[in-house]
Design an enzyme around this catalytic site. Structure first.
Site, mmCIF file in Angstrom:
data_model
loop_
_atom_site.group_PDB
_atom_site.id
_atom_site.type_symbol
_atom_site.label_atom_id
_atom_site.label_comp_id
_atom_site.label_asym_id
_atom_site.label_seq_id
_atom_site.Cartn_x
_atom_site.Cartn_y
_atom_site.Cartn_z
ATOM 1 N N ARG A 58 0.840 -1.206 0.000
ATOM 2 C CA ARG A 58 0.000 0.000 0.000
ATOM 3 C C ARG A 58 0.879 1.262 0.000
ATOM 4 O O ARG A 58 0.460 2.328 -0.425
ATOM 5 C CB ARG A 58 -0.964 0.002 1.202
ATOM 6 C CG ARG A 58 -1.838 1.244 1.275
ATOM 7 C CD ARG A 58 -3.078 1.047 2.157
ATOM 8 N NE ARG A 58 -2.788 0.493 3.452
ATOM 9 C CZ ARG A 58 -2.225 1.173 4.467
ATOM 10 N NH1 ARG A 58 -1.891 2.441 4.314
ATOM 11 N NH2 ARG A 58 -2.004 0.585 5.626
ATOM 12 N N TYR A 111 -16.333 14.097 -16.199
ATOM 13 C CA TYR A 111 -16.851 12.744 -15.991
ATOM 14 C C TYR A 111 -17.844 12.819 -14.820
ATOM 15 O O TYR A 111 -17.493 13.342 -13.745
ATOM 16 C CB TYR A 111 -15.687 11.800 -15.708
ATOM 17 C CG TYR A 111 -16.150 10.413 -15.338
ATOM 18 C CD1 TYR A 111 -16.986 9.689 -16.191
ATOM 19 C CD2 TYR A 111 -15.773 9.828 -14.137
ATOM 20 C CE1 TYR A 111 -17.439 8.426 -15.856
ATOM 21 C CE2 TYR A 111 -16.209 8.552 -13.797
ATOM 22 C CZ TYR A 111 -17.040 7.868 -14.655
ATOM 23 O OH TYR A 111 -17.487 6.618 -14.324
ATOM 24 N N ASP A 183 -7.640 16.955 -15.663
ATOM 25 C CA ASP A 183 -7.914 15.562 -16.009
ATOM 26 C C ASP A 183 -7.513 15.402 -17.481
ATOM 27 O O ASP A 183 -8.151 15.958 -18.376
ATOM 28 C CB ASP A 183 -9.408 15.261 -15.793
ATOM 29 C CG ASP A 183 -9.746 13.797 -16.036
ATOM 30 O OD1 ASP A 183 -9.002 13.132 -16.782
ATOM 31 O OD2 ASP A 183 -10.761 13.325 -15.494
ATOM 32 N N LYS A 208 -8.152 4.017 -19.406
ATOM 33 C CA LYS A 208 -8.535 4.404 -20.759
ATOM 34 C C LYS A 208 -7.361 4.278 -21.732
ATOM 35 O O LYS A 208 -6.792 3.217 -21.838
ATOM 36 C CB LYS A 208 -9.146 5.807 -20.707
ATOM 37 C CG LYS A 208 -10.224 5.967 -19.613
ATOM 38 C CD LYS A 208 -11.403 5.084 -19.914
ATOM 39 C CE LYS A 208 -12.504 5.002 -18.880
ATOM 40 N NZ LYS A 208 -12.383 5.491 -17.553
HETATM 41 N N1 LCS Z 1 -11.934 10.995 -15.618
HETATM 42 C C1 LCS Z 1 -12.450 10.764 -16.837
HETATM 43 C C2 LCS Z 1 -12.306 11.797 -17.909
HETATM 44 C C3 LCS Z 1 -13.117 9.572 -17.094
HETATM 45 O O1 LCS Z 1 -13.615 9.367 -18.329
HETATM 46 C C4 LCS Z 1 -13.258 8.614 -16.053
HETATM 47 C C5 LCS Z 1 -13.990 7.339 -16.279
HETATM 48 C C6 LCS Z 1 -12.712 8.891 -14.806
HETATM 49 C C7 LCS Z 1 -12.041 10.093 -14.625
HETATM 50 C C8 LCS Z 1 -12.802 7.913 -13.673
HETATM 51 O O2 LCS Z 1 -11.955 6.831 -13.937
HETATM 52 P P1 LCS Z 1 -12.169 5.321 -13.428
HETATM 53 O O3 LCS Z 1 -12.351 5.394 -11.947
HETATM 54 O O4 LCS Z 1 -13.369 4.781 -14.096
HETATM 55 O O5 LCS Z 1 -10.893 4.657 -13.815
HETATM 56 N N2 LCS Z 1 -14.813 7.358 -17.401
HETATM 57 C C9 LCS Z 1 -15.668 6.457 -17.747
HETATM 58 C C10 LCS Z 1 -16.530 6.602 -18.863
HETATM 59 O O6 LCS Z 1 -16.627 7.607 -19.553
HETATM 60 N N3 LCS Z 1 -17.225 5.506 -18.993
HETATM 61 O O7 LCS Z 1 -16.965 4.594 -18.001
HETATM 62 C C11 LCS Z 1 -15.936 5.138 -17.145
#
Ligand code: LCS
Length: 393
Positions: A58, A111, A183, A208
């Site tokens: 951790r 998001y 972001d 992503k």
């Molecule tokens: N920031 C952006 C721009 C994102 O698209 C997402 C997830 C996150 C943060 C959060 O990331 P995660 O915890 O899911 O790794 N976006 C998603 C989307 O557009 N569809 O499903 C997840």
């Protein structure tokens, strides 16, 4: 090997890697929760930060370390912190950098959960927030209050593809002594470097484009200076949202092909965006590579390429959009983005459904908006799939 002066593609392959006693060509997975100290004094020195030794996964781990070193180099940052998810990154940043009574200004189109967690939960601890269209920097200026502490932006924004002027945000922030957070998920460090514009902190849902294979959920935070890393790292450790070594290994593997994947996806996205904007059944298309994008010039200035995300609306609104989504065969009807597979989804009922409907609309997330993430399949196959599915409307 010092990789600092290598080109981006070479960094993807070599940065962060270390030599082990076997001469392993790739970074091994150190799937261990804890590490044996050489002595009691060594253990104490590790905890005191006086030894580089590993303690507990951790806190630190060689595989995760290798990923952090790699991404810090890709983003031109001081140091990176790998976390369990993109939302782990968002929460580490909010918890680490905001306190009771502070105010945050954020892009209205982000998001969904990045906004929902702030408005629903951080508000319970006395953190205030204002959501504005940051693609017009004047809106940020107008929203500044005496207690404003942070500007949090997403560019291009999920899912509106609105673009925020990075240099302008930094200029405003410096005039008012505010922390800037970007972001960078939609671009990856292949296409955009917010820290080079003077942003303090950049983060990604590494799930992503960076991992790129739809097989890992993860996040990463990169600070421009030690000052931010030394707040965020203990916060991540104490919140317990660390990445796992196996996750880190898969992301290191995925990153090796980041430039190749993004080149292909982006090339295809340009063709698909053009196809959609010429299609009689499509109402509008928003893609930073099309001159019709309201911030085409800004995109060309601050991004190394327009990326692989497209949003559009089918004529006939969401009713027609659903026919399209229900009839694609090659493209997957799924959330997430940035993988080798082409994905299609409906933000108003999926990724952004937990936002209040009025907030969604004022952020430009219309009920008819369909989001498209272009993968690396043969572009003619993707176009043929869209053509047959649009034909059903
Ligand atoms: N920031 C952006 C721009 C994102 O698209 C997402 C997830 C996150 C943060 C959060 O990331 P995660 O915890 O899911 O790794 N976006 C998603 C989307 O557009 N569809 O499903 C997840």
């Amino acid at each position: 090997m010092d990789t600092k002066n290598l080109g981006f593609e070479s960094k993807l392959i070599h940065a962060g890697a270390f030599e082990d006693q076997f001469g392993s060509a790739t970074v091994p997975i150190y799937q261990t929760s804890t590490f044996k100290f050489k002595s009691a004094d060594h253990g104490a020195a590790c905890f005191a930060g006086e030894s580089d030794g590993y303690i507990y996964t951790r806190i630190n781990n060689p595989t995760i370390d290798a990923l952090e070193k790699l991404v810090a180099e890709l983003e031109n940052g001081y140091r990176a912190i790998a976390v369990s998810s993109g939302m782990g990154a968002v929460n580490t940043i909010y918890m680490g950098l905001l306190s009771q009574g502070d105010h945050m200004i954020s892009s209205a189109a982000v998001y969904g959960p990045s906004r929902v967690v702030m408005e629903k939960h951080y508000s319970r601890f006395g953190v205030e927030s204002t959501y504005v269209d940051t693609s017009n920097a004047e809106n940020i200026r107008k929203a500044i209050r005496p207690n404003t502490k942070m500007i949090f932006i997403e560019t291009p924004a999920n899912p509106t593809m609105d673009i925020t002027d990075l240099a302008e945000v930094v200029k405003i922030a410096r005039e008012h002594n505010l922390i800037t957070v970007a972001d960078n998920t939609f671009c990856s460090p292949y296409l955009q470097h917010p820290l080079d514009f003077g942003f303090d902190v950049v983060f990604h849902s590494i799930t992503k484009f960076m991992n790129g294979h739809a097989d890992v959920v993860g996040g990463i935070i990169v600070s421009r200076e030690k000052k931010f890393d030394s707040i965020l790292r203990p916060m991540m450790i104490n919140m317990g949202c660390n990445m796992d070594p196996h996750q880190a290994y898969l992301v290191i593997r995925g990153l090796k092909t980041l430039s190749l994947r993004m080149d292909r996806s982006q090339q295809s996205a340009q063709k698909i965006a053009q196809y959609l904007s010429d299609h009689p059944k499509i109402e509008w298309v928003k893609y930073p590579g099309l001159k019709s994008h309201p911030q085409y010039a800004l995109a060309t200035k601050q991004m190394a390429g327009p990326g692989a995300m497209i949003s559009f609306e089918v004529k006939g609104g969401i009713k027609a959009g659903k026919i399209l989504m229900d009839n694609v065969k090659l493209c997957l009807l799924a959330v997430s983005l940035g993988g080798v597979e082409t994905l299609i989804q409906h933000p108003a009922s999926m990724t952004h459904s937990k936002m209040a409907a009025a907030d969604r609309l004022s952020a430009g997330i219309t009920d008819g908006l369909v989001r498209f993430s272009v993968g690396i399949e043969n572009v003619e196959d993707i176009l043929a799939d869209l053509e047959q599915a649009l034909g059903r409307i």
